[in-house]
Structure formats: C-alpha cells, structure tokens
Design a protein around this motif. Structure first.
Motif, PDB file in Angstrom:
ATOM      1  N   LEU A 204       0.844  -1.296   0.003  1.00  0.00           N
ATOM      2  CA  LEU A 204       0.144  -0.092   0.065  1.00  0.00           C
ATOM      3  C   LEU A 204       0.944   1.093   0.076  1.00  0.00           C
ATOM      4  N   SER A 205       2.148   1.124   0.699  1.00  0.00           N
ATOM      5  CA  SER A 205       2.956   2.403   0.382  1.00  0.00           C
ATOM      6  C   SER A 205       3.307   2.639  -0.799  1.00  0.00           C
ATOM      7  N   ALA A 206       3.436   1.590  -1.520  1.00  0.00           N
ATOM      8  CA  ALA A 206       4.206   1.809  -3.036  1.00  0.00           C
ATOM      9  C   ALA A 206       2.963   2.205  -3.872  1.00  0.00           C
ATOM     10  N   VAL A 207       1.554   1.731  -3.591  1.00  0.00           N
ATOM     11  CA  VAL A 207       0.468   2.149  -4.286  1.00  0.00           C
ATOM     12  C   VAL A 207       0.424   3.616  -4.020  1.00  0.00           C
ATOM     13  N   ALA A 208       0.353   4.357  -2.562  1.00  0.00           N
ATOM     14  CA  ALA A 208       0.229   5.489  -2.190  1.00  0.00           C
ATOM     15  C   ALA A 208       1.161   6.691  -2.982  1.00  0.00           C
ATOM     16  N   LEU A 209       2.512   6.223  -3.021  1.00  0.00           N
ATOM     17  CA  LEU A 209       3.465   6.905  -3.479  1.00  0.00           C
ATOM     18  C   LEU A 209       3.381   7.082  -4.731  1.00  0.00           C
ATOM     19  N   GLU A 267      12.191 -15.154  -4.404  1.00  0.00           N
ATOM     20  CA  GLU A 267      11.499 -14.004  -5.019  1.00  0.00           C
ATOM     21  C   GLU A 267      11.811 -12.803  -4.670  1.00  0.00           C
ATOM     22  N   LEU A 268      12.966 -12.454  -4.145  1.00  0.00           N
ATOM     23  CA  LEU A 268      13.366 -10.990  -3.729  1.00  0.00           C
ATOM     24  C   LEU A 268      13.462 -10.189  -4.930  1.00  0.00           C
ATOM     25  N   GLY A 269      13.984 -10.800  -5.935  1.00  0.00           N
ATOM     26  CA  GLY A 269      14.163 -10.074  -7.353  1.00  0.00           C
ATOM     27  C   GLY A 269      12.904  -9.549  -7.738  1.00  0.00           C
ATOM     28  N   PRO A 270      11.781 -10.008  -7.954  1.00  0.00           N
ATOM     29  CA  PRO A 270      10.647  -8.966  -8.270  1.00  0.00           C
ATOM     30  C   PRO A 270      10.286  -8.055  -7.229  1.00  0.00           C
ATOM     31  N   LEU A 271      10.582  -8.345  -5.916  1.00  0.00           N
ATOM     32  CA  LEU A 271      10.375  -7.437  -4.938  1.00  0.00           C
ATOM     33  C   LEU A 271      11.243  -6.109  -4.798  1.00  0.00           C
ATOM     34  N   VAL A 272      12.319  -6.460  -5.192  1.00  0.00           N
ATOM     35  CA  VAL A 272      13.518  -5.327  -5.177  1.00  0.00           C
ATOM     36  C   VAL A 272      13.311  -4.522  -6.652  1.00  0.00           C
ATOM     37  N   ALA A 273      12.588  -5.132  -7.640  1.00  0.00           N
ATOM     38  CA  ALA A 273      12.418  -4.471  -8.905  1.00  0.00           C
ATOM     39  C   ALA A 273      11.036  -3.614  -8.696  1.00  0.00           C
ATOM     40  N   ARG A 274      10.353  -3.976  -7.910  1.00  0.00           N
ATOM     41  CA  ARG A 274       9.045  -2.843  -7.661  1.00  0.00           C
ATOM     42  C   ARG A 274       9.310  -1.959  -6.692  1.00  0.00           C
ATOM     43  N   THR A 275      10.551  -1.991  -5.899  1.00  0.00           N
ATOM     44  CA  THR A 275      10.805  -0.753  -5.057  1.00  0.00           C
ATOM     45  C   THR A 275      11.588   0.051  -5.976  1.00  0.00           C
ATOM     46  N   ALA A 276      10.912   1.195  -6.369  1.00  0.00           N
ATOM     47  CA  ALA A 276      11.515   2.209  -7.345  1.00  0.00           C
ATOM     48  C   ALA A 276      10.774   3.546  -7.246  1.00  0.00           C
ATOM     49  N   ARG A 277      11.362   4.576  -7.472  1.00  0.00           N
ATOM     50  CA  ARG A 277      10.830   5.971  -7.599  1.00  0.00           C
ATOM     51  C   ARG A 277      11.502   6.612  -8.728  1.00  0.00           C
ATOM     52  N   ASP A 279      13.555   9.058  -8.457  1.00  0.00           N
ATOM     53  CA  ASP A 279      14.688   9.261  -8.227  1.00  0.00           C
ATOM     54  C   ASP A 279      15.377   8.334  -7.300  1.00  0.00           C
ATOM     55  N   LEU A 280      14.911   7.114  -7.087  1.00  0.00           N
ATOM     56  CA  LEU A 280      15.236   5.935  -6.323  1.00  0.00           C
ATOM     57  C   LEU A 280      15.109   4.861  -7.149  1.00  0.00           C
ATOM     58  N   SER A 281      16.383   3.950  -7.006  1.00  0.00           N
ATOM     59  CA  SER A 281      16.388   2.684  -7.629  1.00  0.00           C
ATOM     60  C   SER A 281      17.032   1.638  -6.423  1.00  0.00           C
ATOM     61  N   ALA A 282      16.725   0.355  -6.818  1.00  0.00           N
ATOM     62  CA  ALA A 282      17.215  -0.693  -5.869  1.00  0.00           C
ATOM     63  C   ALA A 282      17.832  -1.723  -6.521  1.00  0.00           C
ATOM     64  N   ARG A 283      18.878  -2.450  -5.890  1.00  0.00           N
ATOM     65  CA  ARG A 283      19.742  -3.451  -6.362  1.00  0.00           C
ATOM     66  C   ARG A 283      19.763  -4.521  -5.546  1.00  0.00           C
ATOM     67  N   LEU A 284      19.899  -5.905  -6.084  1.00  0.00           N
ATOM     68  CA  LEU A 284      19.937  -7.066  -5.070  1.00  0.00           C
ATOM     69  C   LEU A 284      21.310  -7.841  -5.471  1.00  0.00           C
ATOM     70  N   GLU A 285      21.904  -8.077  -4.331  1.00  0.00           N
ATOM     71  CA  GLU A 285      23.206  -8.881  -4.404  1.00  0.00           C
ATOM     72  C   GLU A 285      23.094 -10.119  -3.459  1.00  0.00           C
ATOM     73  N   VAL A 286      23.273 -11.311  -4.022  1.00  0.00           N
ATOM     74  CA  VAL A 286      23.043 -12.563  -3.314  1.00  0.00           C
ATOM     75  C   VAL A 286      24.663 -13.129  -3.575  1.00  0.00           C
ATOM     76  N   ALA A 287      25.014 -13.463  -2.154  1.00  0.00           N
ATOM     77  CA  ALA A 287      26.330 -13.956  -1.781  1.00  0.00           C
ATOM     78  C   ALA A 287      26.235 -15.283  -1.399  1.00  0.00           C
ATOM     79  N   ASN A 311      10.697   0.925   3.929  1.00  0.00           N
ATOM     80  CA  ASN A 311      11.003   2.275   4.722  1.00  0.00           C
ATOM     81  C   ASN A 311      11.924   3.022   3.565  1.00  0.00           C
ATOM     82  N   ALA A 312      12.826   2.474   2.958  1.00  0.00           N
ATOM     83  CA  ALA A 312      13.410   3.174   2.040  1.00  0.00           C
ATOM     84  C   ALA A 312      12.666   3.964   0.918  1.00  0.00           C
ATOM     85  N   LEU A 313      11.583   3.254   0.240  1.00  0.00           N
ATOM     86  CA  LEU A 313      10.678   4.007  -0.554  1.00  0.00           C
ATOM     87  C   LEU A 313       9.987   5.173   0.048  1.00  0.00           C
TER      88      LEU A 313
END
Length: 391
Positions: A204-209, A267-277, A279-287, A311-313
């Motif tokens: 809902l935060s993503a929808v609202a923003l 399923e973190l890849g789609p979650l990180v991809a949806r986190t975007a504004r 002026d803000l992007s997101a990147r995932l790294e798996v070790a 929270n970052a969004l």
C-alpha cells in the motif's frame, strides 16, 4: 476446622438428643459395669454423668475445648461408679471433636494425655486386681475409648489438610494455565500484527507513493504514467494475494483451493524491482549458495527485506538502495543500505516497521540493528539456521 465451625448447631442438637436417648436405653438394659467394692451406687446415680455429658455434645463443634472440659469430670465419675457403654461412646465423640475441630497442638496434647491415661489404667487395674490379663484388658478398653477417637481425628484432619492443599494446587495450576493462555493469545496477536503490517505497509505504501506522484506531477508523460500504474497494479495484486494467504491460514476450514504459499527468498528479485521511485532505484546482491532454509527463517528474512525496502521507499533520499543477502553455513546475513532522506512521508503505519523487524530477529535468537552509518541508513540482520525459536 474453621469452615465447619460456621455450621448450624441443629446437627449438634440432633447428635446430643440421639446420644441422650441411646444412653438412657443402655442404662435401662443394664449396659454398664459395677466394681467389686463396698460402694455400689444405685442405677439412678448413673443418669447424672449422662445428663452432664448432654451439654458437651451441644458444644462439640462451636466450642470443642469447652465441651471437653465439661465432659471430662462426668466421664471420670462414670468410671468410678463403673464404666457404662453410653458414656464411653459419648466421651469418645467429645474427644474426637476436640481433636478435629480444635488446634493441631490440642490434638497432639490430647494424644499424649490419653496415651498416659491408658497406660495408667492398664498398670493400675492389673495391680489392683492382681492379674496381668485383666490389666491388659482394662488398658485395651481405655485405649479404644480414649486414644482411638484422637487418632481417628488426627487422621481425618491430615486428609483434610492434604485435600485442601491439593485444591489450592489445582487452583494455582488453573490460574497458571489461564496466564499461559493469555500469553499465547497475546503472542499470536503480536505475530498477526507483524504479518499484517508487513503485508499492507509495503504494497500500500508503493501504491500511495506512485499514485501521489501521478497526481502531483502534471506534465508527466504517458510512459511515466504507464510505469506508475504498472507498479500500482503489481503491488495491488501482490498485496491481495498475500492477504488472501493470511486469511486462508487463519480460517478454521479453508476453501477447496489452497491458499498461496508463503513468500520465499528466491522471490526477492521481483520485490526489489518493484521498489522504485523516479529518483530512487534498488539493487539485489546474493552471496553464497542458498541452503535449505527453515520456513520460519526464510519468512523472517523476506519480511525484513520487504520492510526495509518499504522504509526506503517512504523515507530514503535520491540514489540507490542496495540489498545484500549472504548465505553462510550457520546463518543468513541481511544488509539493506539506502540514502538518508531529509523529510520522510508520514503515511499511516509509520514507526512500526523497525519494531516488527527486531521482534522477528529476536524470535529466532538472531541479531538486528538499524541506524545511520556513513551518511546512509543501514539495516543489518543475522538469522541463525539451527537455533530454536525463543518465546
């Protein structure tokens, strides 16, 4: 015992009348013994001890010691004239009542006294009559008349004390069970609150923003509107799916179709991809290589990443949010680093995310920390793979 002293004296009156009637009957049928002595009182004198014992029966519960003090002289008078069966039974009941309804020390004192009196009767009668067998018989009769009621009362008192202790123990166990039930209900409510917050806050935060961005930016091109609407649609669908999963788990009997499975770290890849504004992007790294994770650890790790991105969004400044998931032999390490923002939005639900993430890590005996670091906001969590959950 105190509860019995509050009983009405109607029962004592009936007992006293029954004892008096039985005593008169026994005297009428010569239910007494005469000593081989010059002094042999007439049968009419035997009514005096019986009438003297009658008031003692009326006080056997309300004033047991007074009843004993009143009955003892009349009992000795009856013994001197020649013991009768009725007075022996009545005096035994008075001894029983004094030992049961009086104090514990009173019963112990009466036991010592009656024991000494029984020995005295055995020795005295044997010496007076010149026969050991008659002394033994006299001591046995005295023991049955005096000691047996006291011992019986002490046994009954002990059983009552044990029953009362067991009753109190059962009540305490019931109270502890109720406290455990309330604690379990409170823990379940807290868990449901965390799940609802994590499910609703992110989507809902993503929808609202994004909807706010579409409304505020008047000259937004068609491609920007399409991207924003696509994010809104994806978050709405995902939020409904996760909400449906939770409702399916909470419902007693599910529908024919099974609810969707819990989210996984894969399923973190789609979650990180949806986190975007804009002026803000997101990147995932798996070790490391992902092992077979316990369901509780996997769900907690996913929710911590999800809430950190939410929270970052809402609060992060322009730049990029970096998500790193490292699989170790014994634990999963999560780091989410995002730019610090000046003024975060104040959407409903703000302020509960950090509490929920810390609780999730604590339940798995893990570690959690969040705060500014080198001009960026960092969320760090370490979840052990082989630890038992803590309450």
């Amino acid at each position: 015992m105190p509860p019995l002293r509050r009983l009405t004296t109607r029962q004592d009156v009936l007992i006293a009348l029954a004892g008096l009637a039985g005593g008169l009957l026994m005297i009428g049928v010569h239910g007494y013994t005469t000593w081989e002595q010059d002094w042999n009182p007439a049968r009419e004198w035997r009514f005096l001890p019986l009438l003297g014992l009658f008031p003692a029966l009326l006080l056997r519960r309300r004033a047991p010691l007074t009843a004993l003090a009143l009955a003892t002289p009349f009992n000795f008078a009856d013994v001197l004239m020649g013991p009768s069966f009725a007075t022996a039974v009545i005096y035994g009941d008075v001894l029983y009542a004094a030992s049961l309804y009086g104090r514990r020390r009173t019963a112990e004192w009466l036991l010592a006294t009656t024991c000494a009196a029984t020995l005295a009767v055995a020795v005295g009668s044997g010496a007076a009559l010149g026969q050991v067998s008659l002394g033994v018989l006299g001591g046995a009769l005295a023991g049955v008349t005096w000691m047996a009621p006291v011992l019986t009362a002490m046994a009954v008192r002990e059983h009552r004390f044990k029953a009362e202790a067991e009753r109190e123990r059962a009540e305490q166990v019931g109270r502890l069970a109720e406290l455990d039930r309330r604690a379990a209900v409170g823990a379940e409510r807290a868990r449901m609150a965390r799940e609802l917050h994590d499910v609703i806050a992110n989507h809902l935060s993503a929808v609202a923003l994004h909807s706010s961005a579409v409304l505020k930016v008047r000259d937004l091109d068609r491609d920007g509107i399409d991207r924003a609407m696509e994010v809104i649609r994806e978050n709405s669908v995902q939020g409904l799916a996760e909400m449906r999963r939770m409702i399916g788990l909470l419902r007693d009997g599910g529908d024919e179709e099974d609810p969707p499975a819990a989210p996984r770290l894969a399923e973190l890849g789609p979650l990180v991809a949806r986190t975007a504004r804009p002026d803000l992007s997101a990147r995932l790294e798996v070790a490391g290589e992902a092992p077979e994770l316990p369901a509780a650890v996997e769900l907690a790790a996913y929710r911590i990443v999800q809430e950190s991105l939410t929270n970052a969004l809402k609060h992060a400044g322009p730049g990029r949010a970096d998500v790193r998931v490292e699989y170790g032999r014994r634990r999963v390490v999560i780091d989410v680093v995002s730019p610090l923002g000046r003024d975060g939005s104040r959407l409903p639900g703000s302020g509960s995310g950090l509490i929920g993430m810390r609780e999730r890590a604590a339940m798995l005996a893990g570690e959690f920390a969040a705060g500014p670091e080198a001009g960026r906001w960092r969320v760090h969590a370490e979840l052990p793979l082989g630890q038992e959950r803590t309450p």
